[in-house]
Write an enzyme that holds these catalytic residues in place. Structure first.
Site, PDB file in Angstrom:
ATOM      1  CG  ASP A 154      97.032  64.482  33.061  1.00  0.00           C
ATOM      2  OD1 ASP A 154      97.436  65.474  33.690  1.00  0.00           O
ATOM      3  OD2 ASP A 154      95.896  64.407  32.553  1.00  0.00           O
ATOM      4  CE1 TYR A 176      89.847  63.568  32.463  1.00  0.00           C
ATOM      5  CE2 TYR A 176      91.998  62.594  32.777  1.00  0.00           C
ATOM      6  CZ  TYR A 176      91.213  63.625  32.315  1.00  0.00           C
ATOM      7  OH  TYR A 176      91.802  64.701  31.695  1.00  0.00           O
ATOM      8  CE  LYS A 179      94.179  66.999  34.228  1.00  0.00           C
ATOM      9  NZ  LYS A 179      93.867  65.648  33.769  1.00  0.00           N
ATOM     10  CG  HIS A 239      89.621  69.025  34.955  1.00  0.00           C
ATOM     11  ND1 HIS A 239      89.346  67.701  35.204  1.00  0.00           N
ATOM     12  CD2 HIS A 239      89.985  69.070  33.653  1.00  0.00           C
ATOM     13  CE1 HIS A 239      89.550  66.991  34.103  1.00  0.00           C
ATOM     14  NE2 HIS A 239      89.930  67.803  33.147  1.00  0.00           N
TER      15      HIS A 239
HETATM   16  P1  NDP Z   1      95.318  62.367  22.479  1.00  0.00           P
HETATM   17  O1  NDP Z   1      95.599  63.512  21.580  1.00  0.00           O
HETATM   18  O2  NDP Z   1      96.358  61.866  23.397  1.00  0.00           O
HETATM   19  O3  NDP Z   1      94.790  61.228  21.529  1.00  0.00           O
HETATM   20  C1  NDP Z   1      94.437  59.983  22.008  1.00  0.00           C
HETATM   21  C2  NDP Z   1      93.848  59.205  20.849  1.00  0.00           C
HETATM   22  O4  NDP Z   1      94.853  59.000  19.868  1.00  0.00           O
HETATM   23  C3  NDP Z   1      93.349  57.863  21.283  1.00  0.00           C
HETATM   24  O5  NDP Z   1      92.142  57.622  20.583  1.00  0.00           O
HETATM   25  C4  NDP Z   1      94.445  56.904  20.856  1.00  0.00           C
HETATM   26  O6  NDP Z   1      93.882  55.673  20.467  1.00  0.00           O
HETATM   27  C5  NDP Z   1      95.054  57.615  19.665  1.00  0.00           C
HETATM   28  N1  NDP Z   1      96.509  57.418  19.589  1.00  0.00           N
HETATM   29  C6  NDP Z   1      97.412  57.503  20.594  1.00  0.00           C
HETATM   30  N2  NDP Z   1      98.654  57.287  20.143  1.00  0.00           N
HETATM   31  C7  NDP Z   1      98.551  57.078  18.808  1.00  0.00           C
HETATM   32  C8  NDP Z   1      99.500  56.778  17.805  1.00  0.00           C
HETATM   33  N3  NDP Z   1     100.799  56.686  18.072  1.00  0.00           N
HETATM   34  N4  NDP Z   1      99.042  56.607  16.531  1.00  0.00           N
HETATM   35  C9  NDP Z   1      97.722  56.723  16.255  1.00  0.00           C
HETATM   36  N5  NDP Z   1      96.779  56.989  17.171  1.00  0.00           N
HETATM   37  C10 NDP Z   1      97.181  57.171  18.454  1.00  0.00           C
HETATM   38  O7  NDP Z   1      93.974  62.747  23.255  1.00  0.00           O
HETATM   39  P2  NDP Z   1      93.449  62.926  24.734  1.00  0.00           P
HETATM   40  O8  NDP Z   1      92.215  63.722  24.581  1.00  0.00           O
HETATM   41  O9  NDP Z   1      93.350  61.627  25.431  1.00  0.00           O
HETATM   42  O10 NDP Z   1      94.537  63.829  25.469  1.00  0.00           O
HETATM   43  C11 NDP Z   1      95.628  63.275  26.176  1.00  0.00           C
HETATM   44  C12 NDP Z   1      95.467  63.435  27.667  1.00  0.00           C
HETATM   45  O11 NDP Z   1      95.318  64.809  28.011  1.00  0.00           O
HETATM   46  C13 NDP Z   1      94.193  62.787  28.245  1.00  0.00           C
HETATM   47  O12 NDP Z   1      94.277  61.392  28.322  1.00  0.00           O
HETATM   48  C14 NDP Z   1      94.113  63.499  29.565  1.00  0.00           C
HETATM   49  O13 NDP Z   1      95.025  62.942  30.493  1.00  0.00           O
HETATM   50  C15 NDP Z   1      94.512  64.919  29.182  1.00  0.00           C
HETATM   51  N6  NDP Z   1      93.351  65.781  28.880  1.00  0.00           N
HETATM   52  C16 NDP Z   1      93.123  66.854  29.696  1.00  0.00           C
HETATM   53  C17 NDP Z   1      92.056  67.689  29.470  1.00  0.00           C
HETATM   54  C18 NDP Z   1      91.846  68.834  30.375  1.00  0.00           C
HETATM   55  O14 NDP Z   1      90.772  69.458  30.301  1.00  0.00           O
HETATM   56  N7  NDP Z   1      92.776  69.189  31.227  1.00  0.00           N
HETATM   57  C19 NDP Z   1      91.115  67.474  28.353  1.00  0.00           C
HETATM   58  C20 NDP Z   1      91.462  66.335  27.531  1.00  0.00           C
HETATM   59  C21 NDP Z   1      92.545  65.550  27.794  1.00  0.00           C
HETATM   60  P3  NDP Z   1      93.945  54.321  21.352  1.00  0.00           P
HETATM   61  O15 NDP Z   1      93.786  54.701  22.790  1.00  0.00           O
HETATM   62  O16 NDP Z   1      92.804  53.529  20.821  1.00  0.00           O
HETATM   63  O17 NDP Z   1      95.280  53.701  21.051  1.00  0.00           O
END
Ligand code: NDP
Length: 279
Positions: free
Chosen positions: A44, A49, A74, A107
Protein backbone atom coordinates in the site's frame (compact mmCIF):
# COMPACT_ATOMS: atom_id res chain seq x y z
CA UNK A 1 -2.17 -15.69 3.98
CA UNK A 2 -5.94 -15.28 3.87
CA UNK A 3 -7.69 -13.52 1.00
CA UNK A 4 -10.88 -11.57 0.50
CA UNK A 5 -12.91 -11.48 -2.69
CA UNK A 6 -13.64 -7.90 -3.75
CA UNK A 7 -16.98 -6.92 -5.31
CA UNK A 8 -15.40 -7.12 -8.79
CA UNK A 9 -14.23 -10.72 -8.25
CA UNK A 10 -10.56 -9.89 -7.64
CA UNK A 11 -8.86 -11.51 -4.65
CA UNK A 12 -6.83 -9.41 -2.25
CA UNK A 13 -4.59 -10.50 0.66
CA UNK A 14 -6.14 -9.69 4.06
CA UNK A 15 -2.76 -8.41 5.24
CA UNK A 16 -0.61 -6.01 3.27
CA UNK A 17 2.48 -3.90 3.80
CA UNK A 18 1.99 -0.15 4.32
CA UNK A 19 4.80 2.16 3.28
CA UNK A 20 3.82 5.59 4.66
CA UNK A 21 7.06 7.21 5.88
CA UNK A 22 9.24 4.60 4.20
CA UNK A 23 12.02 6.56 2.51
CA UNK A 24 12.50 6.74 -1.26
CA UNK A 25 15.87 5.29 -2.28
CA UNK A 26 17.89 2.25 -1.30
CA UNK A 27 16.37 2.02 2.18
CA UNK A 28 12.87 1.92 0.76
CA UNK A 29 13.86 -0.64 -1.86
CA UNK A 30 15.44 -2.87 0.80
CA UNK A 31 12.45 -2.65 3.14
CA UNK A 32 9.89 -3.49 0.45
CA UNK A 33 12.08 -6.33 -0.87
CA UNK A 34 12.37 -7.67 2.66
CA UNK A 35 8.59 -7.59 3.06
CA UNK A 36 8.13 -9.47 -0.22
CA UNK A 37 10.70 -12.06 0.92
CA UNK A 38 8.84 -12.38 4.21
CA UNK A 39 5.70 -13.31 2.29
CA UNK A 40 3.72 -10.08 1.92
CA UNK A 41 1.93 -9.96 -1.43
CA UNK A 42 0.12 -6.66 -1.06
CA UNK A 43 1.76 -3.23 -0.90
CA UNK A 44 0.00 0.00 0.00
CA UNK A 45 1.65 3.19 -1.23
CA UNK A 46 0.44 6.61 -2.40
CA UNK A 47 1.72 9.34 -4.69
CA UNK A 48 2.14 11.65 -1.69
CA UNK A 49 4.37 9.14 0.14
CA UNK A 50 7.06 9.93 -2.43
CA UNK A 51 8.28 6.34 -2.57
CA UNK A 52 6.53 4.84 -5.61
CA UNK A 53 9.88 4.52 -7.45
CA UNK A 54 11.33 2.47 -4.60
CA UNK A 55 8.24 0.26 -4.48
CA UNK A 56 8.49 -0.31 -8.24
CA UNK A 57 12.20 -1.09 -8.08
CA UNK A 58 11.72 -3.48 -5.14
CA UNK A 59 8.96 -5.37 -6.95
CA UNK A 60 11.21 -5.82 -10.01
CA UNK A 61 14.31 -6.77 -8.00
CA UNK A 62 12.40 -9.19 -5.75
CA UNK A 63 11.78 -11.65 -8.57
CA UNK A 64 8.18 -12.08 -7.37
CA UNK A 65 5.97 -12.15 -10.49
CA UNK A 66 4.04 -8.90 -10.89
CA UNK A 67 0.81 -10.90 -11.10
CA UNK A 68 1.38 -12.26 -7.60
CA UNK A 69 1.51 -8.79 -6.05
CA UNK A 70 -1.54 -6.71 -5.18
CA UNK A 71 -0.38 -3.13 -5.62
CA UNK A 72 -2.32 -0.14 -4.28
CA UNK A 73 -1.62 3.54 -4.80
CA UNK A 74 -3.65 6.69 -4.24
CA UNK A 75 -4.69 9.93 -5.89
CA UNK A 76 -3.45 12.93 -3.92
CA UNK A 77 -5.67 15.82 -2.81
CA UNK A 78 -3.97 18.59 -4.77
CA UNK A 79 -4.61 16.74 -8.03
CA UNK A 80 -8.28 16.52 -7.15
CA UNK A 81 -8.30 20.31 -6.96
CA UNK A 82 -6.56 20.79 -10.32
CA UNK A 83 -8.57 17.95 -11.87
CA UNK A 84 -5.61 16.41 -13.70
CA UNK A 85 -6.32 12.90 -12.47
CA UNK A 86 -5.28 11.10 -15.65
CA UNK A 87 -1.81 12.70 -15.67
CA UNK A 88 -1.32 11.92 -11.96
CA UNK A 89 -2.31 8.32 -12.50
CA UNK A 90 0.03 8.00 -15.51
CA UNK A 91 2.86 9.42 -13.39
CA UNK A 92 2.18 6.87 -10.63
CA UNK A 93 2.32 4.02 -13.16
CA UNK A 94 5.60 5.39 -14.50
CA UNK A 95 7.12 5.75 -11.04
CA UNK A 96 5.90 2.30 -10.02
CA UNK A 97 7.38 0.95 -13.27
CA UNK A 98 4.27 -1.05 -14.06
CA UNK A 99 1.46 -0.84 -16.58
CA UNK A 100 -1.35 -1.37 -14.07
CA UNK A 101 -2.20 -1.12 -10.40
CA UNK A 102 -4.47 -3.55 -8.63
CA UNK A 103 -6.21 -0.78 -6.72
CA UNK A 104 -6.36 2.99 -7.14
CA UNK A 105 -7.86 4.95 -4.26
CA UNK A 106 -9.05 8.52 -3.75
CA UNK A 107 -6.81 9.37 -0.79
CA UNK A 108 -9.15 11.87 0.96
CA UNK A 109 -12.63 13.20 0.14
CA UNK A 110 -11.61 16.70 -0.95
CA UNK A 111 -14.61 18.97 -0.45
CA UNK A 112 -16.39 19.85 -3.66
CA UNK A 113 -14.08 17.61 -5.70
CA UNK A 114 -14.47 13.97 -4.66
CA UNK A 115 -17.53 13.25 -6.81
CA UNK A 116 -15.68 14.35 -9.95
CA UNK A 117 -12.61 12.45 -8.78
CA UNK A 118 -14.69 9.30 -8.51
CA UNK A 119 -15.91 9.70 -12.10
CA UNK A 120 -12.29 10.16 -13.21
CA UNK A 121 -11.33 6.94 -11.42
CA UNK A 122 -14.17 5.11 -13.15
CA UNK A 123 -12.65 6.12 -16.52
CA UNK A 124 -9.27 4.77 -15.45
CA UNK A 125 -10.90 1.56 -14.25
CA UNK A 126 -12.69 1.11 -17.55
CA UNK A 127 -9.36 1.56 -19.37
CA UNK A 128 -8.05 -1.54 -17.54
CA UNK A 129 -5.03 0.21 -16.00
CA UNK A 130 -6.50 -0.02 -12.50
CA UNK A 131 -7.95 -3.47 -11.87
CA UNK A 132 -10.03 -2.02 -9.03
CA UNK A 133 -10.89 1.40 -7.71
CA UNK A 134 -11.83 2.52 -4.25
CA UNK A 135 -11.90 5.28 -1.68
CA UNK A 136 -10.09 6.24 1.48
CA UNK A 137 -11.19 8.31 4.46
CA UNK A 138 -14.77 8.46 3.22
CA UNK A 139 -17.50 8.78 5.83
CA UNK A 140 -21.01 7.54 5.13
CA UNK A 141 -22.19 10.88 3.70
CA UNK A 142 -19.24 11.00 1.27
CA UNK A 143 -20.15 7.52 0.04
CA UNK A 144 -23.79 8.52 -0.34
CA UNK A 145 -22.68 11.46 -2.49
CA UNK A 146 -20.67 9.37 -4.94
CA UNK A 147 -23.41 6.72 -4.96
CA UNK A 148 -25.66 9.25 -6.74
CA UNK A 149 -23.35 9.15 -9.79
CA UNK A 150 -21.37 5.94 -9.67
CA UNK A 151 -21.57 3.21 -12.27
CA UNK A 152 -18.82 1.29 -10.45
CA UNK A 153 -19.11 0.50 -6.74
CA UNK A 154 -15.82 1.13 -4.88
CA UNK A 155 -14.22 -2.16 -3.82
CA UNK A 156 -12.76 -0.71 -0.65
CA UNK A 157 -12.82 2.12 1.88
CA UNK A 158 -9.45 2.53 3.60
CA UNK A 159 -10.02 4.26 6.95
CA UNK A 160 -8.32 4.88 10.27
CA UNK A 161 -9.25 1.95 12.47
CA UNK A 162 -7.66 0.40 15.58
CA UNK A 163 -8.84 -0.62 19.06
CA UNK A 164 -9.28 3.05 20.10
CA UNK A 165 -11.34 3.84 16.97
CA UNK A 166 -13.36 0.78 16.03
CA UNK A 167 -15.58 2.61 13.49
CA UNK A 168 -18.43 0.10 13.90
CA UNK A 169 -21.21 2.12 12.19
CA UNK A 170 -19.07 3.06 9.16
CA UNK A 171 -17.75 -0.48 8.81
CA UNK A 172 -21.27 -1.91 8.97
CA UNK A 173 -22.41 0.61 6.35
CA UNK A 174 -19.50 -0.30 4.03
CA UNK A 175 -20.10 -4.03 4.39
CA UNK A 176 -23.78 -3.54 3.54
CA UNK A 177 -22.68 -1.76 0.35
CA UNK A 178 -20.25 -4.59 -0.52
CA UNK A 179 -17.33 -2.23 0.10
CA UNK A 180 -14.52 -3.95 2.03
CA UNK A 181 -13.22 -1.92 4.96
CA UNK A 182 -9.45 -1.61 5.29
CA UNK A 183 -7.67 -0.24 8.35
CA UNK A 184 -4.86 2.29 8.29
CA UNK A 185 -2.68 2.92 11.35
CA UNK A 186 -3.87 -0.44 12.74
CA UNK A 187 -1.13 -0.35 15.39
CA UNK A 188 -1.67 3.28 16.34
CA UNK A 189 0.20 5.10 13.62
CA UNK A 190 3.58 6.03 12.31
CA UNK A 191 4.09 9.67 12.96
CA UNK A 192 0.86 11.46 13.51
CA UNK A 193 0.77 13.88 16.37
CA UNK A 194 -0.68 11.99 19.30
CA UNK A 195 0.59 8.65 17.99
CA UNK A 196 -1.03 6.07 20.25
CA UNK A 197 1.16 3.05 19.64
CA UNK A 198 2.23 2.84 23.27
CA UNK A 199 -1.29 2.88 24.61
CA UNK A 200 -2.24 0.03 22.24
CA UNK A 201 0.88 -2.12 22.25
CA UNK A 202 1.24 -1.90 26.04
CA UNK A 203 -2.46 -2.43 26.71
CA UNK A 204 -3.11 -5.02 29.44
CA UNK A 205 -6.28 -6.44 27.87
CA UNK A 206 -4.50 -7.06 24.56
CA UNK A 207 -1.40 -8.36 26.33
CA UNK A 208 -3.48 -10.92 28.25
CA UNK A 209 -5.09 -12.14 25.02
CA UNK A 210 -1.65 -12.41 23.41
CA UNK A 211 -0.36 -14.45 26.35
CA UNK A 212 -3.03 -17.12 25.70
CA UNK A 213 -1.77 -17.67 22.16
CA UNK A 214 1.92 -16.86 22.58
CA UNK A 215 1.47 -13.77 20.38
CA UNK A 216 2.52 -10.13 20.73
CA UNK A 217 0.03 -7.30 21.17
CA UNK A 218 0.70 -6.17 17.58
CA UNK A 219 -0.08 -9.67 16.31
CA UNK A 220 -3.31 -9.79 18.33
CA UNK A 221 -4.45 -6.42 16.95
CA UNK A 222 -3.75 -7.49 13.37
CA UNK A 223 -5.56 -10.80 13.90
CA UNK A 224 -8.51 -8.91 15.41
CA UNK A 225 -8.76 -6.97 12.13
CA UNK A 226 -8.78 -10.12 10.07
CA UNK A 227 -11.27 -11.90 12.31
CA UNK A 228 -13.56 -8.87 11.86
CA UNK A 229 -13.23 -9.13 8.05
CA UNK A 230 -11.10 -6.01 7.81
CA UNK A 231 -8.10 -5.89 5.50
CA UNK A 232 -5.09 -4.35 7.22
CA UNK A 233 -1.75 -2.83 6.18
CA UNK A 234 0.73 -2.37 9.07
CA UNK A 235 3.94 -0.52 8.32
CA UNK A 236 7.39 -1.29 9.70
CA UNK A 237 10.95 -0.71 8.60
CA UNK A 238 12.22 -3.18 11.23
CA UNK A 239 12.90 -6.67 9.83
CA UNK A 240 11.86 -8.53 13.01
CA UNK A 241 8.55 -6.62 13.15
CA UNK A 242 7.91 -7.08 9.43
CA UNK A 243 8.17 -10.83 10.03
CA UNK A 244 6.13 -10.81 13.26
CA UNK A 245 3.32 -8.82 11.70
CA UNK A 246 2.70 -11.47 9.04
CA UNK A 247 2.95 -14.37 11.49
CA UNK A 248 -0.74 -14.24 12.37
CA UNK A 249 -2.23 -16.99 10.24
CA UNK A 250 -1.86 -19.82 12.76
CA UNK A 251 -4.37 -18.64 15.34
CA UNK A 252 -7.81 -17.03 15.60
CA UNK A 253 -9.47 -15.01 18.33
CA UNK A 254 -12.61 -16.14 20.15
CA UNK A 255 -15.78 -14.06 20.17
CA UNK A 256 -14.91 -13.08 23.76
CA UNK A 257 -11.41 -11.91 22.73
CA UNK A 258 -12.92 -9.83 19.94
CA UNK A 259 -15.52 -8.29 22.25
CA UNK A 260 -12.81 -7.42 24.82
CA UNK A 261 -10.78 -5.57 22.17
CA UNK A 262 -13.89 -3.89 20.74
CA UNK A 263 -14.62 -2.59 24.25
CA UNK A 264 -11.36 -0.56 24.20
CA UNK A 265 -12.94 1.85 21.72
CA UNK A 266 -12.87 5.53 22.67
CA UNK A 267 -13.68 7.00 19.23
CA UNK A 268 -10.19 8.46 19.46
CA UNK A 269 -8.35 9.37 16.25
CA UNK A 270 -4.63 9.42 15.73
CA UNK A 271 -4.89 11.04 12.29
CA UNK A 272 -6.99 13.81 10.72
CA UNK A 273 -10.79 13.75 10.70
CA UNK A 274 -12.20 13.28 7.15
CA UNK A 275 -14.79 15.98 7.85
CA UNK A 276 -12.33 18.66 8.98
CA UNK A 277 -8.94 17.92 7.38
CA UNK A 278 -7.35 20.97 5.78
CA UNK A 279 -4.77 19.68 3.30
P1 NDP B 1 0.91 1.54 11.83
O1 NDP B 1 -0.25 1.48 12.76
O2 NDP B 1 1.11 0.48 10.83
O3 NDP B 1 2.16 1.70 12.77
C1 NDP B 1 3.44 1.77 12.26
C2 NDP B 1 4.37 2.06 13.42
O4 NDP B 1 4.34 0.96 14.33
C3 NDP B 1 5.78 2.25 12.97
O5 NDP B 1 6.33 3.30 13.74
C4 NDP B 1 6.45 0.92 13.28
O6 NDP B 1 7.79 1.13 13.65
C5 NDP B 1 5.64 0.41 14.46
N1 NDP B 1 5.47 -1.05 14.42
C6 NDP B 1 5.14 -1.82 13.36
N2 NDP B 1 5.06 -3.11 13.72
C7 NDP B 1 5.32 -3.16 15.05
C8 NDP B 1 5.40 -4.23 15.97
N3 NDP B 1 5.16 -5.49 15.61
N4 NDP B 1 5.71 -3.93 17.26
C9 NDP B 1 5.93 -2.64 17.64
N5 NDP B 1 5.88 -1.60 16.80
C10 NDP B 1 5.58 -1.84 15.50
O7 NDP B 1 0.85 2.99 11.17
P2 NDP B 1 0.77 3.66 9.74
O8 NDP B 1 0.31 5.03 10.01
O9 NDP B 1 2.04 3.49 8.99
O10 NDP B 1 -0.39 2.88 8.97
C11 NDP B 1 -0.14 1.75 8.17
C12 NDP B 1 -0.29 2.05 6.70
O11 NDP B 1 -1.59 2.56 6.42
C13 NDP B 1 0.64 3.17 6.18
O12 NDP B 1 1.97 2.75 6.04
C14 NDP B 1 -0.07 3.52 4.90
O13 NDP B 1 0.23 2.58 3.89
C15 NDP B 1 -1.53 3.46 5.32
N6 NDP B 1 -2.07 4.77 5.73
C16 NDP B 1 -3.07 5.31 4.98
C17 NDP B 1 -3.61 6.53 5.31
C18 NDP B 1 -4.69 7.08 4.47
O14 NDP B 1 -5.03 8.27 4.65
N7 NDP B 1 -5.29 6.34 3.58
C19 NDP B 1 -3.14 7.30 6.48
C20 NDP B 1 -2.11 6.63 7.23
C21 NDP B 1 -1.62 5.41 6.86
P3 NDP B 1 9.07 0.81 12.71
O15 NDP B 1 8.70 1.17 11.30
O16 NDP B 1 10.13 1.68 13.28
O17 NDP B 1 9.34 -0.66 12.89
Amino acid sequence: MEYVKLNNGLEMPMLGFGVFKVDEGQEGIDVVKYALEAGYRSIDTAAIYGNEKSVGAAMKQSGVPRGDIFLTTKLWNEVQRTGDVEAAFAQSLKDLDTDYVDLYLIHWPVKGRYVDSWLALEKIYKSGRAKSIGISNFNQHHIEDIKKVWSVVPVMNQIEMHPRLTQKPLIEFCKNMDIIPQSWSPLGGTSWEGDMRDSLLENDVIKAIGAKYGKSTAQVILRWNIDLGIVTIPKSVTPSRIKDNIDIFDFALTAEDIAAIDALNKDQRVGPDPDTFNF
